[in-house]
Enzyme design. Structure first.
Site, short mmCIF file in Angstrom:
data_model
loop_
_atom_site.label_atom_id
_atom_site.label_comp_id
_atom_site.label_asym_id
_atom_site.label_seq_id
_atom_site.Cartn_x
_atom_site.Cartn_y
_atom_site.Cartn_z
N ARG A 15 -9.68 0.63 8.81
CA ARG A 15 -9.28 -0.73 9.12
C ARG A 15 -10.36 -1.47 9.90
NH1 ARG A 15 -3.32 0.00 8.91
NH2 ARG A 15 -2.36 -1.98 9.38
N LYS A 66 0.83 -1.22 0.00
CA LYS A 66 0.00 0.00 0.00
C LYS A 66 0.86 1.27 0.00
CE LYS A 66 -1.99 -1.22 3.87
NZ LYS A 66 -1.28 -2.50 4.16
N ARG A 125 11.47 -2.09 10.78
CA ARG A 125 10.43 -1.69 11.74
C ARG A 125 10.34 -2.72 12.87
NH1 ARG A 125 5.17 -0.14 8.26
NH2 ARG A 125 4.11 -1.46 9.77
N ARG A 182 11.68 -5.88 4.29
CA ARG A 182 11.50 -4.42 4.18
C ARG A 182 12.54 -3.65 5.00
NH1 ARG A 182 5.76 -2.18 5.20
NH2 ARG A 182 5.93 -3.45 7.08
N ARG A 230 -0.27 -9.57 13.01
CA ARG A 230 -0.85 -8.50 12.17
C ARG A 230 -1.70 -9.10 11.05
NH1 ARG A 230 4.40 -5.49 10.65
NH2 ARG A 230 3.12 -4.41 9.13
P1 AP5 Z 1 4.87 -1.67 1.75
O1 AP5 Z 1 4.50 -0.75 0.64
O2 AP5 Z 1 5.69 -1.13 2.88
O3 AP5 Z 1 3.57 -2.46 2.27
P2 AP5 Z 1 2.30 -1.95 3.08
O4 AP5 Z 1 1.09 -2.59 2.51
O5 AP5 Z 1 2.29 -0.45 3.18
O6 AP5 Z 1 2.62 -2.66 4.46
P3 AP5 Z 1 2.59 -2.17 5.97
O7 AP5 Z 1 3.25 -3.27 6.76
O8 AP5 Z 1 3.16 -0.79 6.14
O9 AP5 Z 1 1.09 -2.15 6.24
P4 AP5 Z 1 0.41 -2.22 7.58
O10 AP5 Z 1 -0.98 -2.02 7.14
O11 AP5 Z 1 0.66 -3.38 8.44
O12 AP5 Z 1 1.15 -1.06 8.41
P5 AP5 Z 1 0.72 0.38 8.87
O13 AP5 Z 1 1.91 1.22 8.85
O14 AP5 Z 1 -0.51 0.83 8.14
O15 AP5 Z 1 5.66 -2.91 1.07
C1 AP5 Z 1 6.16 -3.99 1.86
C2 AP5 Z 1 7.53 -4.43 1.29
O16 AP5 Z 1 7.34 -5.00 -0.01
C3 AP5 Z 1 8.53 -3.28 1.09
O17 AP5 Z 1 9.82 -3.74 1.40
C4 AP5 Z 1 8.44 -2.93 -0.40
O18 AP5 Z 1 9.68 -2.44 -0.90
C5 AP5 Z 1 8.08 -4.28 -1.01
N1 AP5 Z 1 7.19 -4.16 -2.17
C6 AP5 Z 1 6.04 -3.43 -2.22
N2 AP5 Z 1 5.44 -3.57 -3.41
C7 AP5 Z 1 6.23 -4.41 -4.13
C8 AP5 Z 1 6.13 -4.95 -5.44
N3 AP5 Z 1 5.10 -4.67 -6.26
N4 AP5 Z 1 7.11 -5.80 -5.85
C9 AP5 Z 1 8.13 -6.12 -5.04
N5 AP5 Z 1 8.28 -5.65 -3.78
C10 AP5 Z 1 7.33 -4.80 -3.33
O19 AP5 Z 1 0.24 0.10 10.36
C11 AP5 Z 1 1.16 -0.24 11.39
C12 AP5 Z 1 0.41 -0.35 12.71
O20 AP5 Z 1 -0.19 0.93 13.05
C13 AP5 Z 1 -0.78 -1.33 12.73
O21 AP5 Z 1 -0.36 -2.65 13.03
C14 AP5 Z 1 -1.66 -0.73 13.85
O22 AP5 Z 1 -1.14 -1.05 15.12
C15 AP5 Z 1 -1.49 0.77 13.63
N6 AP5 Z 1 -2.50 1.34 12.71
C16 AP5 Z 1 -2.26 1.97 11.53
N7 AP5 Z 1 -3.40 2.39 10.97
C17 AP5 Z 1 -4.40 2.00 11.81
C18 AP5 Z 1 -5.82 2.13 11.76
N8 AP5 Z 1 -6.44 2.73 10.73
N9 AP5 Z 1 -6.54 1.60 12.78
C19 AP5 Z 1 -5.93 1.01 13.83
N10 AP5 Z 1 -4.60 0.85 13.94
C20 AP5 Z 1 -3.82 1.35 12.93
#
Ligand code: AP5
Length: 216
Positions: A89, A14, A161, A128, A172
């Site tokens: 979410r 994402k 991270r 990552r 997660r």
């Molecule tokens: P990346 O783009 O970093 O993936 P992502 O989907 O953004 O993954 P996240 O782990 O950041 O999502 P998340 O939803 O768990 O975390 P968030 O920060 O929102 O890509 C991943 C890897 O793959 C990278 O190394 C990239 O280079 C590689 N890659 C990507 N695309 C590729 C491709 N096409 N080909 C090859 N490689 C590729 O949330 C973290 C925490 O915050 C949650 O656990 C929760 O505690 C809290 N939180 C955040 N938002 C909320 C909410 N709305 N409600 C409640 N809690 C929340």
């Protein structure tokens, strides 16, 4: 005002896709994960509330998230176009977003669902690396920096991270299944959900999203 959503499990890509799409679309990238990490780092009241949930891979309570999103949207003008990443979410967050959009005389126009297998998600998350200075995201195999451990753009140090440890990642993914996957049906019922194969190269997904946005 317009809003689109990038929906998908942790590691689906994402944040990576949002970074590519924002450059060519004029959408403002709003990542609740990035906002929370900044709050934890700055030790604000929100950060102190969120820290333990994030480290355990659990969702931060809805009222905290709703507060920061409302505050962010209050800063934008009537013509702002939001691209949400990691929000909503839960169904409660989705309903809140609908209410905010309705108040502004608009609605969520598109939801892009990034779909990938569990194996792919785990391998993406475990590889990552993020720049401590500018936040650029790399992957040790898929998208490596030119020099190991060093950001191509700013020379900053790359780190892993805390919530990307194997045990937390599995939690997660479970949390996504139990609390977030229901949003797929929620948005499908509104006929605004588009499924995308997240295993494709990032440029392919970027191009598909831009093509859809250019038609709407
Ligand atoms: P990346 O783009 O970093 O993936 P992502 O989907 O953004 O993954 P996240 O782990 O950041 O999502 P998340 O939803 O768990 O975390 P968030 O920060 O929102 O890509 C991943 C890897 O793959 C990278 O190394 C990239 O280079 C590689 N890659 C990507 N695309 C590729 C491709 N096409 N080909 C090859 N490689 C590729 O949330 C973290 C925490 O915050 C949650 O656990 C929760 O505690 C809290 N939180 C955040 N938002 C909320 C909410 N709305 N409600 C409640 N809690 C929340």
């Amino acid at each position: 005002m317009d809003a689109i959503i990038l929906l998908g499990a942790p590691g689906a890509g994402k944040g990576t896709i949002a970074d590519l799409v924002k450059e060519k679309s004029g959408y403002l990238h709003v990542s609740t994960g990035d906002m929370l990490r900044a709050a934890v780092k700055a030790q604000t009241a929100v950060g102190l509330k969120a820290k333990s949930f994030m480290e355990a891979g659990e969702l931060v309570p809805d009222e905290v998230i709703i507060g920061i999103v409302r505050e962010r949207m209050a800063q934008g003008g009537q013509d702002e176009k939001y691209m949400f990443d990691g929000f909503p979410r839960t169904l409660e967050q989705a309903r809140l977003l609908d209410a905010v959009m309705e108040e502004a005389g608009s609605r969520v126009s598109r939801v892009f669902l990034l779909e990938a297998s569990k194996e792919l998600l785990v391998s993406r998350i475990s590889g990552r690396r993020i720049c401590r200075n500018c936040g650029a995201v790399y992957h040790v195999q898929n998208i490596p920096p030119k020099v190991e451990g060093v950001c191509d753009s700013c020379g900053g140090e790359l780190y892993q991270r805390k919530d990307d440890s194997e045990e937390t990642v599995l939690n997660r993914l479970e949390v996504y299944k139990k609390q977030t996957a229901a949003l797929i049906d929620y948005y499908d019922a509104k006929s605004i959900l588009l499924r995308l194969d997240a295993s494709q190269p990032k440029e392919v997904t970027q191009a598909r999203i831009l093509e859809v946005l250019s038609r709407s």
